[in-house]
Scaffold this motif. Structure first.
Motif, PDB file in Angstrom:
ATOM      1  N   GLU A  52       0.822  -1.214   0.000  1.00 11.64           N
ATOM      2  CA  GLU A  52       0.000   0.000   0.000  1.00 11.64           C
ATOM      3  C   GLU A  52       0.854   1.263   0.000  1.00 11.64           C
ATOM      4  O   GLU A  52       0.510   2.252  -0.642  1.00 11.64           O
ATOM      5  CB  GLU A  52      -0.937   0.016   1.208  1.00 11.64           C
ATOM      6  N   THR A  53       1.978   1.244   0.704  1.00  9.23           N
ATOM      7  CA  THR A  53       2.816   2.440   0.776  1.00  9.23           C
ATOM      8  C   THR A  53       3.455   2.756  -0.573  1.00  9.23           C
ATOM      9  O   THR A  53       3.681   3.913  -0.903  1.00  9.23           O
ATOM     10  CB  THR A  53       3.930   2.258   1.822  1.00  9.23           C
ATOM     11  N   ASP A  54       3.733   1.713  -1.373  1.00  7.06           N
ATOM     12  CA  ASP A  54       4.327   1.933  -2.690  1.00  7.06           C
ATOM     13  C   ASP A  54       3.280   2.260  -3.737  1.00  7.06           C
ATOM     14  O   ASP A  54       3.569   2.874  -4.766  1.00  7.06           O
ATOM     15  CB  ASP A  54       5.102   0.689  -3.144  1.00  7.06           C
ATOM     16  N   TYR A  96      -4.043  -8.652  -2.302  1.00  9.84           N
ATOM     17  CA  TYR A  96      -4.985  -9.765  -2.457  1.00  9.84           C
ATOM     18  C   TYR A  96      -5.336 -10.378  -1.108  1.00  9.84           C
ATOM     19  O   TYR A  96      -6.476 -10.736  -0.839  1.00  9.84           O
ATOM     20  CB  TYR A  96      -4.409 -10.820  -3.416  1.00  9.84           C
ATOM     21  N   ARG A  97      -4.316 -10.491  -0.247  1.00  9.71           N
ATOM     22  CA  ARG A  97      -4.558 -11.023   1.099  1.00  9.71           C
ATOM     23  C   ARG A  97      -5.554 -10.140   1.845  1.00  9.71           C
ATOM     24  O   ARG A  97      -6.504 -10.622   2.454  1.00  9.71           O
ATOM     25  CB  ARG A  97      -3.248 -11.123   1.860  1.00  9.71           C
ATOM     26  N   ASP A  98      -5.333  -8.837   1.752  1.00  9.63           N
ATOM     27  CA  ASP A  98      -6.243  -7.902   2.419  1.00  9.63           C
ATOM     28  C   ASP A  98      -7.660  -8.032   1.871  1.00  9.63           C
ATOM     29  O   ASP A  98      -8.626  -8.030   2.615  1.00  9.63           O
ATOM     30  CB  ASP A  98      -5.768  -6.452   2.222  1.00  9.63           C
ATOM     31  N   PHE A  99      -7.743  -8.138   0.533  1.00  9.77           N
ATOM     32  CA  PHE A  99      -9.066  -8.221  -0.096  1.00  9.77           C
ATOM     33  C   PHE A  99      -9.827  -9.445   0.421  1.00  9.77           C
ATOM     34  O   PHE A  99     -11.019  -9.376   0.710  1.00  9.77           O
ATOM     35  CB  PHE A  99      -8.932  -8.274  -1.614  1.00  9.77           C
ATOM     36  N   PHE A 149     -15.777   0.300  -1.822  1.00 16.32           N
ATOM     37  CA  PHE A 149     -14.480   0.959  -2.016  1.00 16.32           C
ATOM     38  C   PHE A 149     -14.617   2.355  -2.610  1.00 16.32           C
ATOM     39  O   PHE A 149     -13.622   3.016  -2.858  1.00 16.32           O
ATOM     40  CB  PHE A 149     -13.588   0.140  -2.947  1.00 16.32           C
ATOM     41  N   ILE A 150     -15.865   2.802  -2.857  1.00 12.79           N
ATOM     42  CA  ILE A 150     -16.039   4.067  -3.573  1.00 12.79           C
ATOM     43  C   ILE A 150     -15.355   5.215  -2.846  1.00 12.79           C
ATOM     44  O   ILE A 150     -14.696   6.045  -3.451  1.00 12.79           O
ATOM     45  CB  ILE A 150     -17.537   4.368  -3.797  1.00 12.79           C
ATOM     46  N   THR A 151     -15.492   5.270  -1.528  1.00 15.18           N
ATOM     47  CA  THR A 151     -14.924   6.401  -0.799  1.00 15.18           C
ATOM     48  C   THR A 151     -13.601   6.065  -0.130  1.00 15.18           C
ATOM     49  O   THR A 151     -13.082   6.860   0.627  1.00 15.18           O
ATOM     50  CB  THR A 151     -15.908   6.897   0.278  1.00 15.18           C
ATOM     51  N   SER A 152     -13.052   4.881  -0.424  1.00 18.18           N
ATOM     52  CA  SER A 152     -11.830   4.490   0.263  1.00 18.18           C
ATOM     53  C   SER A 152     -10.675   5.406  -0.119  1.00 18.18           C
ATOM     54  O   SER A 152     -10.609   5.905  -1.227  1.00 18.18           O
ATOM     55  CB  SER A 152     -11.464   3.044  -0.059  1.00 18.18           C
ATOM     56  N   GLN A 153      -9.775   5.612   0.807  1.00 24.98           N
ATOM     57  CA  GLN A 153      -8.669   6.529   0.561  1.00 24.98           C
ATOM     58  C   GLN A 153      -7.442   5.789   0.038  1.00 24.98           C
ATOM     59  O   GLN A 153      -7.443   4.579  -0.120  1.00 24.98           O
ATOM     60  CB  GLN A 153      -8.339   7.278   1.857  1.00 24.98           C
ATOM     61  N   GLY A 154      -6.388   6.531  -0.226  1.00 24.16           N
ATOM     62  CA  GLY A 154      -5.202   6.002  -0.867  1.00 24.16           C
ATOM     63  C   GLY A 154      -4.558   4.834  -0.151  1.00 24.16           C
ATOM     64  O   GLY A 154      -3.898   4.008  -0.765  1.00 24.16           O
ATOM     65  N   LEU A 155      -4.786   4.761   1.136  1.00 28.39           N
ATOM     66  CA  LEU A 155      -4.158   3.690   1.902  1.00 28.39           C
ATOM     67  C   LEU A 155      -4.551   2.306   1.415  1.00 28.39           C
ATOM     68  O   LEU A 155      -3.860   1.333   1.656  1.00 28.39           O
ATOM     69  CB  LEU A 155      -4.529   3.831   3.381  1.00 28.39           C
ATOM     70  N   PHE A 156      -5.716   2.218   0.725  1.00 31.88           N
ATOM     71  CA  PHE A 156      -6.202   0.903   0.309  1.00 31.88           C
ATOM     72  C   PHE A 156      -6.101   0.702  -1.192  1.00 31.88           C
ATOM     73  O   PHE A 156      -6.804  -0.136  -1.750  1.00 31.88           O
ATOM     74  CB  PHE A 156      -7.655   0.716   0.749  1.00 31.88           C
ATOM     75  N   LEU A 157      -5.270   1.477  -1.873  1.00 34.49           N
ATOM     76  CA  LEU A 157      -5.248   1.433  -3.330  1.00 34.49           C
ATOM     77  C   LEU A 157      -4.953   0.031  -3.861  1.00 34.49           C
ATOM     78  O   LEU A 157      -5.626  -0.444  -4.777  1.00 34.49           O
ATOM     79  CB  LEU A 157      -4.218   2.434  -3.869  1.00 34.49           C
ATOM     80  N   ALA A 158      -3.945  -0.633  -3.305  1.00 37.97           N
ATOM     81  CA  ALA A 158      -3.609  -1.983  -3.769  1.00 37.97           C
ATOM     82  C   ALA A 158      -4.790  -2.916  -3.573  1.00 37.97           C
ATOM     83  O   ALA A 158      -5.096  -3.749  -4.436  1.00 37.97           O
ATOM     84  CB  ALA A 158      -2.374  -2.503  -3.028  1.00 37.97           C
ATOM     85  N   LYS A 159      -5.481  -2.746  -2.441  1.00 36.90           N
ATOM     86  CA  LYS A 159      -6.640  -3.593  -2.158  1.00 36.90           C
ATOM     87  C   LYS A 159      -7.778  -3.328  -3.149  1.00 36.90           C
ATOM     88  O   LYS A 159      -8.414  -4.261  -3.642  1.00 36.90           O
ATOM     89  CB  LYS A 159      -7.098  -3.327  -0.716  1.00 36.90           C
TER      90      LYS A 159
END
Lengths: 317, 285
Positions: B46-48, B65-68, B242-252
């Motif tokens: 997520e940080t990258d 994928y694990r997070d998802f 995920f519509i309002t999710s922030q950058g921290l979850f981009l990979a997810k």
């Protein structure tokens, strides 16, 4: 196996006329019977709810105050057509549909012409081009919203940063140009669809005719203008009409990218909001009926085109 | 002299052709780039993932994928994926059962005014979803069918039935009538004719129809969003989380979008040729 590849035998097209023997009426019903389950199912599941929508549209009915429900005639319709927000959503629907259909049609035509030629890796390029259309619509909208448009870490601003260095402009795409942002995402998704239809049209051209024109000294542009384009007319119309029918109804992109904010609420989103959030059943139904009327106008036109395609097919057979 | 004259433009045409081929390649890459980028991001930490300028060289990980799939807390997507699978597969089967006899009646034993019936089927497809949304919602609410996956099965069947009838009638029109007549003379009844003769001969067409119905059902959002909640939530509804999710979850977000799209991507690539025919309701072959 030979039976399956044999040319179809001529069909027995002799519907029982008025002078047909009495047993033929029974036979006619026997031929119709396999149609009935599908027909009845469709009428019950799609036509009955629509009739109910029309009835509800004549009532002032807020789901939170069910006891206050009463008949108001066309008041909901005049509300929809006079309320500035609702009227704006009608305009937004038109703008969104027209822009997306026209641009994706033109891009689709260019891509279809490119892919109609032989070149190395044509099949692979075709697969690459189809991919946007195969992404689940919500996923595609999320991709545009978060991965591409985001002002802080989106790819677009990342590319600007790469090219222009630290001082590069970093626009907030969705806030600055909300409708354009939704349209760009939809154009990206629908161009492949237009390309597929137009490619099918290009590949159904007769190569002999083009060869003959070339021998007669026609240039590429002349062949395109006088042979290809007229041949593609039907396919262009079909793509425009089917695209319109789907995009007039678009909900996923508007809901995901802007949640209908910033002046991007189209009619389907407005209907959704009117009854799902505001619980205005009567108003939502009136807006829904208006969507249907708009679609019917497109659909009548579409049916004419499709029926002409059919008669062409029948005359070829 | 003459040969040089003809050779020059031919050489130019060849260069022009190569240039057009290159343009096609560029266009293909450009259209695919967002998806490729999404795939790359889904394999980043997520940080990258949420950096500007974007990091190409960041190390790859399966954390997104694990997070998802719920390892990192949060709701598991499995129930939603299962709901989507049930709604799509069962409604597709229902569509086939209803559409095959209807298409048979329309193509092999033409009913009088068959085009009118076909047009009726097409016109129901043109009835926007929002036109029936509210009554369907009220019906589901009053019968306890809200948040029930079978309600979606019924609606998805009605959504895809018109397309299926249209597509199939064009496929079934290619079945030789003589074979069917022969079977009828031998005393075969309709179910036998359909399952033993018509279905095997037009199997590729039926498979393509099924695939397209599956894709449409899998993609559907509006009905699912309005009619389901916790229990019957489908995969697209899960994605709206995920519509309002922030950058921290981009990979997810990227992993989720790709996983949910995977069945459609696979089905679509497998049936590229049939896709256009289905989407244009059989009008373009």
């Amino acid at each position: 196996m030979t039976a399956t590849t044999a040319p179809a035998a001529p069909r027995a097209v002799s519907p029982p006329g008025p002078t047909a023997p009495p047993g033929s009426r029974l036979r006619a019903w026997a031929t119709r019977a396999p149609l009935l389950p599908a027909l009845i199912f469709m009428i019950v599941v799609t036509q009955l709810p629509f009739v109910a929508t029309v009835v509800i549209s004549f009532f002032n009915w807020n789901a939170l105050y069910p006891k206050a429900r009463h008949f108001t005639g066309f008041a909901n319709y005049s509300d929809v057509l006079t309320d500035p927000d609702l009227r704006k959503s009608v305009l937004t629907t038109v703008l969104l549909t027209v822009a997306v259909v026209l641009v994706s049609l033109v891009l689709g035509l260019v891509l279809a012409l490119l892919l109609d030629r032989r070149f190395k890796g044509r099949g692979f390029v075709r697969t690459l081009l189809i991919a946007p259309f195969l992404l689940v619509p919500v996923a595609a909208a999320l991709l545009w919203k978060h991965v591409l448009y985001n002002p802080e870490y989106g790819l677009f601003n990342g590319l600007l940063h790469w090219v222009g260095g630290g001082g590069a402009p970093q626009p907030d795409w969705v806030s600055n140009t909300p409708l354009l942002a939704v349209e760009a995402a939809l154009i990206w998704q629908w161009t492949p669809f237009m390309m597929l239809i137009l490619l099918a049209g290009l590949q159904s051209r007769s190569p002999e005719l083009i060869e003959a024109a070339r021998i007669d000294g026609a240039g590429s542009w002349q062949i395109f203008r006088h042979l290809t384009l007229p041949h593609l007319r039907r396919y262009l119309e079909l793509g425009a009409l089917l695209g319109s029918i789907y995009i007039v109804q678009n909900f996923d992109a508007v809901f995901t990218i802007t949640s209908g904010g910033l002046g991007t609420a189209n009619l389907p989103y407005t209907v959704y909001q009117a009854f799902y959030q505001a619980h205005e059943n009567g108003l939502a139904s009136a807006a829904g009926v208006l969507v249907v009327i708009g679609t019917i106008i497109i659909a009548t036109f579409a049916l004419r085109v499709v029926s002409s395609l059919f008669s062409e097919e029948a005359s070829r057979a | 002299m003459k040969s040089a004259d003809t050779a020059a433009p031919r050489g130019a045409a060849r260069t022009g052709g190569a240039l057009l081929g290159l343009t096609a390649w560029l266009a293909g890459i450009l259209f695919f780039l967002p998806i490729a980028w999404m795939a790359l991001t889904s394999f980043h930490a997520e940080t990258d993932a949420a950096t500007n300028p974007p990091s190409l060289a960041a190390s790859l990980t399966l954390d997104g994928y694990r997070d998802f799939f719920g390892a990192g807390g949060g709701a598991s997507p499995w129930p939603a994926l299962a709901n989507s699978a049930v709604a799509s597969v069962v409604s597709t089967l229902c569509v086939l059962v209803l559409a095959l006899p209807a298409a048979y009646a329309l193509s092999i034993r033409p009913v009088k005014k068959w085009t009118d019936v076909l047009f009726f089927f097409l016109s129901t497809k043109m009835l926007p979803v929002v036109a029936g949304l509210l009554p369907v919602y009220l019906f589901a609410k009053n019968t306890g069918m809200l948040d029930n996956i079978w309600m979606l099965v019924i609606l998805y069947t009605s959504m895809n039935l018109p397309i299926a009838v249209w597509m199939m009638q064009s496929f079934l029109a290619e079945v030789p009538v003589a074979v069917i007549e022969a079977a009828r003379v031998d005393g075969a009844r309709l179910p036998v004719i359909l399952t033993r003769i018509v279905a095997p001969i037009s199997a590729p067409g039926i498979a393509a129809t099924a695939l397209i119905c599956f894709i449409f059902s899998w993609n559907e959002l509006l009905f699912a969003r309005v009619l389901t909640g916790v229990v019957a939530e489908t995969a697209p509804v899960f994605l709206t989380g995920f519509i309002t999710s922030q950058g921290l979850f981009l990979a997810k977000v990227c992993a989720a979008s790709l996983v949910v799209s995977l069945p459609v991507l696979a089905a679509g690539f497998a049936a590229q040729d049939k896709l256009v025919q289905g989407l244009s309701l059989g009008a373009v072959k």
